[in-house]
Motif scaffolding. Structure first.
Motif, mmCIF file in Angstrom:
data_model
loop_
_atom_site.group_PDB
_atom_site.id
_atom_site.type_symbol
_atom_site.label_atom_id
_atom_site.label_comp_id
_atom_site.label_asym_id
_atom_site.label_seq_id
_atom_site.Cartn_x
_atom_site.Cartn_y
_atom_site.Cartn_z
ATOM 1 N N ILE A 32 12.742 -3.943 6.696
ATOM 2 C CA ILE A 32 13.867 -3.159 6.176
ATOM 3 C C ILE A 32 13.453 -2.433 4.899
ATOM 4 O O ILE A 32 13.750 -1.247 4.716
ATOM 5 N N ALA A 33 12.743 -3.146 4.008
ATOM 6 C CA ALA A 33 12.274 -2.510 2.775
ATOM 7 C C ALA A 33 11.308 -1.364 3.092
ATOM 8 O O ALA A 33 11.346 -0.309 2.446
ATOM 9 N N PHE A 34 10.456 -1.565 4.105
ATOM 10 C CA PHE A 34 9.528 -0.507 4.497
ATOM 11 C C PHE A 34 10.287 0.726 4.973
ATOM 12 O O PHE A 34 9.957 1.856 4.603
ATOM 13 N N PHE A 35 11.325 0.521 5.778
ATOM 14 C CA PHE A 35 12.116 1.662 6.252
ATOM 15 C C PHE A 35 12.913 2.304 5.116
ATOM 16 O O PHE A 35 13.189 3.500 5.165
ATOM 17 N N THR A 44 11.665 2.865 2.306
ATOM 18 C CA THR A 44 10.723 3.765 1.637
ATOM 19 C C THR A 44 10.578 5.100 2.358
ATOM 20 O O THR A 44 9.877 5.976 1.882
ATOM 21 N N MET A 45 11.243 5.244 3.497
ATOM 22 C CA MET A 45 11.201 6.509 4.232
ATOM 23 C C MET A 45 12.234 7.509 3.706
ATOM 24 O O MET A 45 12.220 8.672 4.094
ATOM 25 N N SER A 46 13.125 7.047 2.828
ATOM 26 C CA SER A 46 14.170 7.918 2.302
ATOM 27 C C SER A 46 14.100 7.945 0.778
ATOM 28 O O SER A 46 13.985 6.909 0.126
ATOM 29 N N ARG A 47 14.221 9.133 0.224
ATOM 30 C CA ARG A 47 14.198 9.294 -1.232
ATOM 31 C C ARG A 47 15.484 8.793 -1.889
ATOM 32 O O ARG A 47 15.540 8.656 -3.103
ATOM 33 N N VAL A 48 16.514 8.512 -1.102
ATOM 34 C CA VAL A 48 17.777 7.998 -1.643
ATOM 35 C C VAL A 48 17.545 6.672 -2.372
ATOM 36 O O VAL A 48 18.171 6.402 -3.404
ATOM 37 N N PHE A 49 16.622 5.861 -1.856
ATOM 38 C CA PHE A 49 16.360 4.546 -2.435
ATOM 39 C C PHE A 49 15.297 4.566 -3.529
ATOM 40 O O PHE A 49 14.986 3.533 -4.112
ATOM 41 N N ASP A 50 14.725 5.726 -3.791
ATOM 42 C CA ASP A 50 13.689 5.846 -4.822
ATOM 43 C C ASP A 50 14.344 6.173 -6.163
ATOM 44 O O ASP A 50 14.327 7.313 -6.619
ATOM 45 N N ILE A 51 14.885 5.157 -6.778
ATOM 46 C CA ILE A 51 15.563 5.309 -8.062
ATOM 47 C C ILE A 51 14.517 5.227 -9.175
ATOM 48 O O ILE A 51 13.753 4.263 -9.231
ATOM 49 N N PRO A 52 14.465 6.216 -10.063
ATOM 50 C CA PRO A 52 13.447 6.176 -11.120
ATOM 51 C C PRO A 52 13.704 5.021 -12.092
ATOM 52 O O PRO A 52 14.820 4.827 -12.572
ATOM 53 N N VAL A 53 12.672 4.262 -12.334
ATOM 54 C CA VAL A 53 12.759 3.104 -13.221
ATOM 55 C C VAL A 53 11.375 2.850 -13.801
ATOM 56 O O VAL A 53 10.360 3.203 -13.200
ATOM 57 N N PHE A 54 11.352 2.243 -14.971
ATOM 58 C CA PHE A 54 10.080 1.889 -15.603
ATOM 59 C C PHE A 54 9.612 0.571 -14.989
ATOM 60 O O PHE A 54 10.097 -0.508 -15.338
ATOM 61 N N TRP A 55 8.694 0.649 -14.027
ATOM 62 C CA TRP A 55 8.332 -0.498 -13.205
ATOM 63 C C TRP A 55 7.682 -1.661 -13.963
ATOM 64 O O TRP A 55 7.856 -2.809 -13.537
ATOM 65 N N PRO A 56 6.945 -1.466 -15.069
ATOM 66 C CA PRO A 56 6.375 -2.640 -15.739
ATOM 67 C C PRO A 56 7.439 -3.632 -16.234
ATOM 68 O O PRO A 56 7.207 -4.848 -16.216
ATOM 69 N N ILE A 57 8.601 -3.129 -16.613
ATOM 70 C CA ILE A 57 9.682 -4.032 -17.041
ATOM 71 C C ILE A 57 10.123 -4.907 -15.868
ATOM 72 O O ILE A 57 10.318 -6.120 -16.024
ATOM 73 N N LEU A 58 10.286 -4.290 -14.689
ATOM 74 C CA LEU A 58 10.679 -5.055 -13.502
ATOM 75 C C LEU A 58 9.619 -6.096 -13.143
ATOM 76 O O LEU A 58 9.953 -7.222 -12.778
ATOM 77 N N LEU A 59 8.356 -5.717 -13.259
ATOM 78 C CA LEU A 59 7.276 -6.651 -12.927
ATOM 79 C C LEU A 59 7.259 -7.828 -13.898
ATOM 80 O O LEU A 59 7.143 -8.985 -13.473
ATOM 81 N N ILE A 60 7.385 -7.552 -15.172
ATOM 82 C CA ILE A 60 7.403 -8.627 -16.168
ATOM 83 C C ILE A 60 8.605 -9.538 -15.956
ATOM 84 O O ILE A 60 8.483 -10.768 -15.979
ATOM 85 N N TYR A 61 9.765 -8.941 -15.707
ATOM 86 C CA TYR A 61 10.971 -9.731 -15.482
ATOM 87 C C TYR A 61 10.828 -10.594 -14.232
ATOM 88 O O TYR A 61 11.198 -11.767 -14.229
ATOM 89 N N PHE A 62 10.249 -10.039 -13.160
ATOM 90 C CA PHE A 62 10.052 -10.828 -11.946
ATOM 91 C C PHE A 62 9.081 -11.984 -12.189
ATOM 92 O O PHE A 62 9.310 -13.099 -11.720
ATOM 93 N N CYS A 63 8.000 -11.729 -12.922
ATOM 94 C CA CYS A 63 7.023 -12.793 -13.202
ATOM 95 C C CYS A 63 7.658 -13.909 -14.028
ATOM 96 O O CYS A 63 7.426 -15.100 -13.753
ATOM 97 N N ILE A 78 0.842 -1.202 0.000
ATOM 98 C CA ILE A 78 0.000 0.000 0.000
ATOM 99 C C ILE A 78 0.875 1.249 0.000
ATOM 100 O O ILE A 78 0.623 2.200 -0.737
ATOM 101 N N ARG A 79 1.931 1.221 0.811
ATOM 102 C CA ARG A 79 2.867 2.360 0.864
ATOM 103 C C ARG A 79 3.490 2.616 -0.506
ATOM 104 O O ARG A 79 3.560 3.747 -0.963
ATOM 105 N N VAL A 80 3.945 1.560 -1.158
ATOM 106 C CA VAL A 80 4.600 1.704 -2.461
ATOM 107 C C VAL A 80 3.594 2.176 -3.514
ATOM 108 O O VAL A 80 3.905 3.051 -4.334
ATOM 109 N N LEU A 81 2.386 1.639 -3.496
ATOM 110 C CA LEU A 81 1.380 2.044 -4.485
ATOM 111 C C LEU A 81 0.949 3.496 -4.293
ATOM 112 O O LEU A 81 0.798 4.239 -5.272
ATOM 113 N N LEU A 82 0.735 3.902 -3.056
ATOM 114 C CA LEU A 82 0.299 5.277 -2.808
ATOM 115 C C LEU A 82 1.411 6.283 -3.073
ATOM 116 O O LEU A 82 1.152 7.384 -3.564
ATOM 117 N N ALA A 83 2.645 5.920 -2.755
ATOM 118 C CA ALA A 83 3.767 6.838 -2.953
ATOM 119 C C ALA A 83 4.275 6.832 -4.396
ATOM 120 O O ALA A 83 5.032 7.724 -4.777
#
Length: 189
Positions: free
Chosen positions: A130-133, A135-154, A50-55
């Motif tokens: 750890i992943a939730f924490f 998300t509290m810092s913008r340092v870890f918010d690297i811009p990426v085209f997320w559908p590619i990551l989702l397809i690759y993970f699937c 929910i945090r990742v989707l809303l942010a």
């Protein structure tokens, strides 16, 4: 040589030891509550998503979390002693002389996991927190085209699970208690 911590750090080491003991006491109390532990982990994962989707961010962190959880799950499904390696060693030992029984009907060998359930839960829960924490810092918010990551993970998940299921079928082991005979007070269940 003295291995004790320096005097000025005694308070630090005492505090660290006290925290470790409290943490271990909490783990000891929750160990027998398997269902409740996994419900807690599931709720943490839902809150994280929910945090990742809303942010609308932290897709790399989420991808890394997914890969790590997949790795833990595979270790949970695999036997501690790989039957393919045992078969190879058995084939080599045939040339050397007689050996112990290797057929499943010759002796009882319980399924021992490479990663026990409690360690799986503990590592999964820690990684989600750890992943939730992260998300509290913008340092870890690297811009990426997320559908590619989702397809690759699937694709990675599908191919990995397909290989794992083939391994389970080939060496005839079931990592779960579903459909297995168990003994109770009145015999078979």
């Amino acid at each position: 040589m003295n291995s004790d911590p320096p005097e000025d750090g005694n308070a630090f080491w005492a505090h660290k030891t006290a925290l470790e003991q409290r943490y271990q006491a909490i783990l000891d109390r929750v160990t027998p509550h398997t269902l409740e532990r996994w419900i807690f982990t599931g709720v943490c994962l839902v809150i994280y998503f929910i945090r990742v989707l809303l942010a609308q961010g932290w897709y790399i962190v989420t991808y890394a979390l997914g890969i790590y959880l997949l790795n833990l799950f595979l270790a949970f499904l695999q036997p501690k002693f790989d039957p393919s390696l045992e078969m190879d060693m058995a084939a080599d030992a045939v040339e050397e002389g007689p050996m112990l029984p290797t057929r499943s009907d010759d002796e009882f060998r319980p399924f021992v996991r490479r990663l026990p359930e409690f360690k799986f839960w503990h590592s999964a829960t820690r990684s989600i927190l750890i992943a939730f924490f992260c998300t509290m810092s913008r340092v870890f918010d690297i811009p990426v085209f997320w559908p590619i990551l989702l397809i690759y993970f699937c694709i990675l998940f599908t191919l990995t699970m397909k290989r794992q299921i083939r391994h389970m079928i080939k060496y005839r082991y079931i990592p779960f208690n579903i459909g297995k005979k168990s003994y109770g007070k009145s015999g078979y269940k």
